[in-house]
Design a protein around this motif. Structure first.
Motif, PDB file in Angstrom:
ATOM      1  N   TYR A  23       0.897  -1.165   0.166  1.00 57.32           N
ATOM      2  CA  TYR A  23      -0.144  -0.057  -0.189  1.00 57.32           C
ATOM      3  C   TYR A  23       0.857   1.402   0.077  1.00 57.32           C
ATOM      4  O   TYR A  23       1.830   1.406   0.735  1.00 57.32           O
ATOM      5  CB  TYR A  23      -0.944  -0.056   1.319  1.00 57.32           C
ATOM      6  N   ARG A  64       0.084   5.717  -0.601  1.00 60.78           N
ATOM      7  CA  ARG A  64      -0.670   6.849  -1.064  1.00 60.78           C
ATOM      8  C   ARG A  64       0.448   7.967  -1.023  1.00 60.78           C
ATOM      9  O   ARG A  64       0.992   8.475   0.102  1.00 60.78           O
ATOM     10  CB  ARG A  64      -1.999   7.072  -0.400  1.00 60.78           C
ATOM     11  N   HIS A  69      -5.552  10.558  -1.830  1.00 62.14           N
ATOM     12  CA  HIS A  69      -5.385  10.506  -0.642  1.00 62.14           C
ATOM     13  C   HIS A  69      -6.805  10.398   0.158  1.00 62.14           C
ATOM     14  O   HIS A  69      -7.555  11.101   0.303  1.00 62.14           O
ATOM     15  CB  HIS A  69      -4.741  11.544   0.172  1.00 62.14           C
ATOM     16  N   TYR A  74      -7.836   6.203   4.231  1.00 64.63           N
ATOM     17  CA  TYR A  74      -6.206   5.947   4.472  1.00 64.63           C
ATOM     18  C   TYR A  74      -5.745   5.015   5.572  1.00 64.63           C
ATOM     19  O   TYR A  74      -4.977   4.145   5.459  1.00 64.63           O
ATOM     20  CB  TYR A  74      -5.513   7.454   4.129  1.00 64.63           C
ATOM     21  N   TYR A  75      -6.180   5.823   6.668  1.00 62.59           N
ATOM     22  CA  TYR A  75      -5.661   4.961   7.970  1.00 62.59           C
ATOM     23  C   TYR A  75      -6.510   3.802   8.069  1.00 62.59           C
ATOM     24  O   TYR A  75      -5.448   2.751   8.465  1.00 62.59           O
ATOM     25  CB  TYR A  75      -6.062   5.924   9.101  1.00 62.59           C
ATOM     26  N   ASP A  80      -7.288   1.757   5.457  1.00 65.88           N
ATOM     27  CA  ASP A  80      -6.597   0.967   4.342  1.00 65.88           C
ATOM     28  C   ASP A  80      -5.255   0.538   4.879  1.00 65.88           C
ATOM     29  O   ASP A  80      -4.554  -0.747   4.381  1.00 65.88           O
ATOM     30  CB  ASP A  80      -6.250   2.044   3.055  1.00 65.88           C
ATOM     31  N   CYS A  83       3.731  -1.293   3.896  1.00 68.83           N
ATOM     32  CA  CYS A  83       3.315  -0.110   3.622  1.00 68.83           C
ATOM     33  C   CYS A  83       4.545   0.517   3.194  1.00 68.83           C
ATOM     34  O   CYS A  83       5.588   0.401   3.862  1.00 68.83           O
ATOM     35  CB  CYS A  83       2.911   0.546   4.845  1.00 68.83           C
ATOM     36  N   ARG A  93       4.692   8.528   7.234  1.00 71.01           N
ATOM     37  CA  ARG A  93       4.197   7.336   7.065  1.00 71.01           C
ATOM     38  C   ARG A  93       4.901   6.173   7.857  1.00 71.01           C
ATOM     39  O   ARG A  93       4.485   5.050   7.990  1.00 71.01           O
ATOM     40  CB  ARG A  93       4.602   6.705   5.276  1.00 71.01           C
TER      41      ARG A  93
END
Length: 417
Positions: A228, A230, A269, A273-274, A276, A283, A295
């Motif tokens: 993942y 973003r 975004h 987001y959190y 995901d 990540c 991040r």
């Protein structure tokens, strides 16, 4: 490379074997594996009783008035300088008697000068810092005893006390000369770099604990996303020709994996987001203009294995957190092989990394919570300072002796603030 075979194995792995890590919650027990050896012990150290800190009382123009002018500074990733000040004012390590202090702290909010988009402007920071140092050296005798060798400063800019957001110009500037003897507490960390001096303490960027708390998802939610990310892949506005931003690493991620079904990557975004990140196994934490970003904190908090793509990075509290055991390092030149690297990691290794990430002390060390909690980032900074004691006798100067050059640096820095 047998990608479809891995997808099949991955589905089984995610459905049946992956540990359902509980999302982070202060004071909540979690399935975990303790960090073995001295690192785990260090992470749980209590700094109280091991050092005393004197906090200079500066005119409010150096801190409180700046914050009143722009309260956004409380929530951006550079806010550690504000929260560290607040923490120290009520901390049991604070002493009101400077004669018994081991360390001296100067509360200057150098990142609280924001653009309309919320990005800090570093251009006034050198003059502001010089002004504060001139003030404490004139009004108290303690700076002059060591020229700052028993003082620490928070400098959470992109490149710390080099005070610029572009690396080339930060290198050209170098660390502010008056801070050459002080201990710098900064988010920037890169080995063999002019903006990281020996003895600095590298800290995580600020990430709002309360905000992350509100985005927790049920602990049984499977991690159905393999990789993942973003964020930006190109910064056309500041790097129109490409290749300079992130040293090309982010561009390589996009060019190689935008169509790979194992990679959930985008510039968008989302509001999820959190959530995901809590559904992801890996990540990506690539460098941007600087090697660090929030991040890394978010990945640790949400139990997503951080994939660190930033050559020579010095990670937060590296003397206490075993980053090699909880994360995956990928050289920038190896980004085109990222899929092969990650799919080659045995499931048992992934499971152990997840168990270590679930350790509450690991998560706590990455946060600046309000109020402070045992083992949090505030306490890790104090632990780092305590480990530097006692100061070597050589740091104390003879009466009248001077080491620092007060007129060194760019001409613009010497103007009054």
């Amino acid at each position: 490379m047998g990608i479809w075979r891995w997808v099949f194995i991955g589905i089984l792995f995610l459905a049946d074997f992956i540990v359902k890590i509980e999302p982070f919650k202060l004071g909540r027990s979690q399935p975990t594996e303790r960090i073995s050896g001295s690192a785990g012990d260090v992470l749980e150290d209590d700094p109280v009783g091991r050092l005393k800190v004197f906090v200079y009382e500066l005119p409010s123009k150096y801190n409180k008035k700046i914050l009143q002018k722009d309260p956004r500074c409380l929530n951006h990733m550079f806010a550690a300088e504000i929260y560290m000040h607040r923490f120290l004012l009520s901390s049991p390590v604070r002493t009101l008697n400077p004669e018994e202090a081991d360390w001296f702290y100067t509360p200057v909010y150098t990142t609280c000068d924001l653009t309309p988009n919320g990005l800090p402007l570093p251009f006034k920071s050198p003059r502001m810092m010089r002004s504060a140092i001139q003030l404490i050296s004139s009004n108290w005798p303690y700076w002059n005893r060591t020229e700052g060798a028993d003082h620490f400063f928070l400098v959470p800019h992109d490149f710390g006390a080099c005070f610029h957001y572009q690396e080339e110009k930060a290198i050209e500037r170098g660390i502010l000369p008056l801070l050459q003897r002080a201990t710098l507490v900064q988010t920037f960390g890169q080995r063999n770099h002019v903006c990281l001096k020996e003895g600095s303490i590298t800290i995580p960027p600020y990430a709002p604990p309360q905000k992350m708390q509100t985005h927790l998802i049920p602990e049984k939610t499977p991690r159905s996303i393999f990789v993942y990310f973003r964020g930006l892949f190109y910064d056309v506005g500041n790097d129109p020709e490409g290749g300079y931003y992130a040293r090309g690493a982010r561009a390589a991620v996009w060019e190689n994996f935008k169509d790979n079904p194992l990679f959930d990557i985008s510039t968008e975004h989302p509001t999820t987001y959190y959530e995901d990140m809590q559904r992801a196994v890996f990540c990506l934490c690539p460098l941007g203009w600087a090697p660090w970003s929030p991040r890394l904190v978010e990945a640790v908090i949400f139990g997503c294995i951080p994939v660190i793509i930033a050559d020579d990075i010095v990670l937060p509290f590296a003397d206490a957190i075993p980053w090699e055991e909880i994360g995956v390092y990928v050289d920038e030149k190896d980004v085109p092989n990222l899929d092969t690297i990650l799919t080659s990691i045995p499931p048992e290794v992934i499971l152990r990394k997840q168990r270590l990430l679930a350790n509450p002390s690991m998560k706590q060390a990455m946060l600046f919570p309000q109020p402070a909690q045992p083992g949090d980032a505030f306490h890790q900074v104090l632990n780092g300072l305590a480990r530097k004691l006692p100061h070597d006798k050589s740091v104390y100067l003879k009466p009248g002796e001077r080491v620092l050059n007060w007129t060194a640096g760019p001409v613009g820095d010497l103007k009054p603030w």
